[in-house]
Write a protein that holds these residues in place. Structure first.
Motif, short mmCIF file in Angstrom:
data_model
loop_
_atom_site.label_atom_id
_atom_site.label_comp_id
_atom_site.label_asym_id
_atom_site.label_seq_id
_atom_site.Cartn_x
_atom_site.Cartn_y
_atom_site.Cartn_z
N SER A 52 0.84 -1.21 0.00
CA SER A 52 0.00 0.00 0.00
C SER A 52 0.87 1.26 0.00
O SER A 52 0.38 2.35 -0.29
CB SER A 52 -0.88 0.01 1.24
N ARG A 111 2.30 2.80 2.48
CA ARG A 111 2.21 3.65 3.67
C ARG A 111 3.59 3.98 4.24
O ARG A 111 3.89 5.13 4.55
CB ARG A 111 1.41 2.93 4.74
N HIS A 112 4.45 2.94 4.36
CA HIS A 112 5.75 3.15 4.98
C HIS A 112 6.66 4.01 4.11
O HIS A 112 7.24 5.00 4.57
CB HIS A 112 6.41 1.80 5.30
N HIS A 169 9.66 -5.23 4.43
CA HIS A 169 8.62 -5.33 5.45
C HIS A 169 7.52 -6.28 5.02
O HIS A 169 6.90 -6.10 3.98
CB HIS A 169 8.01 -3.94 5.72
N SER A 227 2.16 -0.46 8.73
CA SER A 227 1.64 -0.69 7.38
C SER A 227 0.29 -1.40 7.46
O SER A 227 -0.14 -1.83 8.53
CB SER A 227 2.63 -1.52 6.57
N LYS A 228 -0.35 -1.56 6.30
CA LYS A 228 -1.66 -2.20 6.23
C LYS A 228 -1.57 -3.63 6.79
O LYS A 228 -2.40 -4.05 7.58
CB LYS A 228 -2.08 -2.25 4.76
#
Ligand SMILES: C[S@@+](CC[C@H](N)C(=O)[O-])C[C@H]1O[C@@H](n2cnc3c(N)ncnc32)[C@H](O)[C@@H]1O
Length: 390
Positions: free
Chosen positions: A133, A135-136, A199, A268-269
């Motif tokens: 996604s 996010r990080h 990750h 994260s997701k």
């Protein structure tokens, strides 16, 4: 994936151009006559459109191996071909007019060649492998404007989502690459990377050769990391953690930090999902403490005259040839106007490269671009060159 469903596929007279799109030639799969590839050139990008005959209709879409960086170019090629061949479109998910501004104007989406030819960043580089996604990596890029981030992903919808965010957030320090991260690491110059984030990689419990973490990945990570640079693995899988730990510790010299259930700046997701399920999260951080020699790989991907006949080449279909450290798999064979085209996977077992090879009147060339210059790809090339010589 953009596609057109058409009532019947029709061939045009190759070569032909329309609306800035050149259609160069068509390749017919010799063993599966329901599959063809159309060679396209657009904005300097070479790629294939794939034609598949289905029950009572045909499908026209982009070929996965050669897919161009911009999805807008696939849209344009599909529509141009449909127009030239006067195809009867039954259904389509290609917008007729509207351009995808995010994708067309974005300069953050890079092709692998950008990094392969003279990539010399003037700032620290950090790499996130499989950003999902995003996010990080988006958070990191926004927080660290003086660092250049490279996000690598193979899942196209995730890439598109992150490209949109890059435009919305006006980030100029995040580059995105649609490529297998395991191969990518071999291109990066030595000693320039501050961090490599891995990750929540897919654990691939049943297909361990597909895992991101491997002995060769760790070796390359050590080479690209600066002194003091870190490779950060974060996983919810106890099995993947144990496998990775064993792989890291097998190195003669290494510094590892292990953490369990450590919180980091951004969740994260996937991390949110695992935390809700009260799963443990494991971190292995490897710290590099040695300067590595510069990256230098000698050799090239040229071929001498091919001595095998077209018939002999066609018989290579489905054959797998192994050599020390790698293999070549002759996946598909196509007939083209004056010769043969092969689809190959080759190189090392855990990081194979997929590509096409055109053999025309004794002249062989990789298409549309050369394999990545890695030791194993060069060995595979030398092996192939010998085979074609007869
Ligand atoms: C389980 S998801 C985790 C995503 C994200 N890091 C997170 O924490 O939410 C793993 C991601 O890695 C990507 N991936 C798997 N193998 C890869 C490879 N060899 N190179 C680049 N990306 C890869 C997948 O497409 C997927 O999006």
């Amino acid at each position: 994936m953009p596609h057109l469903h058409i009532s019947e596929f029709k061939e045009i007279e190759f070569p032909l151009s329309e609306d800035g799109v050149s259609f160069n030639f068509i390749a017919d799969n010799i063993n599966h006559d329901e599959e063809k590839l159309i060679s396209v050139t657009l904005d300097g990008d070479d790629f294939f459109l794939l034609v598949k005959e289905e029950d009572n209709r045909s499908l026209l879409k982009s070929d996965k191996l050669t897919r161009p960086a911009s999805i807008f170019n696939v849209h344009k090629a599909l529509l141009a071909y449909a127009k030239l061949a006067k195809l009867d479109i039954i259904s389509s998910n290609v917008p007729e007019q509207q351009k995808n501004i995010h994708l067309e104007e974005i300069s953050s989406l890079k092709k692998v060649e950008y990094f392969a030819s003279n990539f010399k960043p003037d700032k620290e580089v950090r790499i996130e492998v499989g950003f999902g996604s995003g996010r990080h990596v988006l958070h990191q890029a926004a927080q660290n404007p003086d660092i250049l981030f490279i996000g690598i992903e193979i899942h196209r919808p995730s890439i598109e989502q992150v490209l949109k965010q890059i435009t919305i957030q006006n980030l100029d320090n995040l580059l995105v690459l649609d490529y297998d991260a395991r191969l990518f690491m071999e291109l990066i110059p030595s000693n320039i990377v501050g961090k490599v984030y891995v990750h929540f990689p897919v654990p691939w419990d049943k297909k361990p050769h597909r895992r991101v973490i491997s002995t060769s990945f760790i070796k390359e990570a050590n080479r690209v990391l600066k002194v003091g640079g870190q490779l950060e693995l974060r996983t919810d899988s106890e099995n993947y953690y144990a496998y990775s730990y064993e792989t890291f510790i097998a190195f003669n010299k290494t510094i590892l930090h292990i953490n369990k259930n450590k919180d980091i700046a951004i969740s994260s997701k996937y991390e949110d999902r695992w935390k809700k399920m009260e799963k443990n999260i494991y971190d292995i951080t490897m710290i590099n403490e040695e300067e590595s020699p510069d990256l230098s790989i000698e050799g090239d991907f040229s071929f001498s005259h091919v001595e095998l006949s077209s018939q002999e080449i066609e018989l290579l279909h489905k054959q797998v040839k192994k050599f020390d450290g790698g293999f070549i798999h002759f996946e598909r064979v196509y007939k083209i106007k004056d010769g043969v085209m092969l689809r190959l996977s080759m190189g090392s077992f855990d990081r194979p490269e997929h590509l096409y090879l055109i053999i025309n009147k004794g002249v062989a060339e990789y298409f549309p671009s050369l394999p990545l210059k890695s030791y194993t790809n060069l060995s595979a090339h030398r092996f192939l060159e010998k085979m074609l010589h007869g």
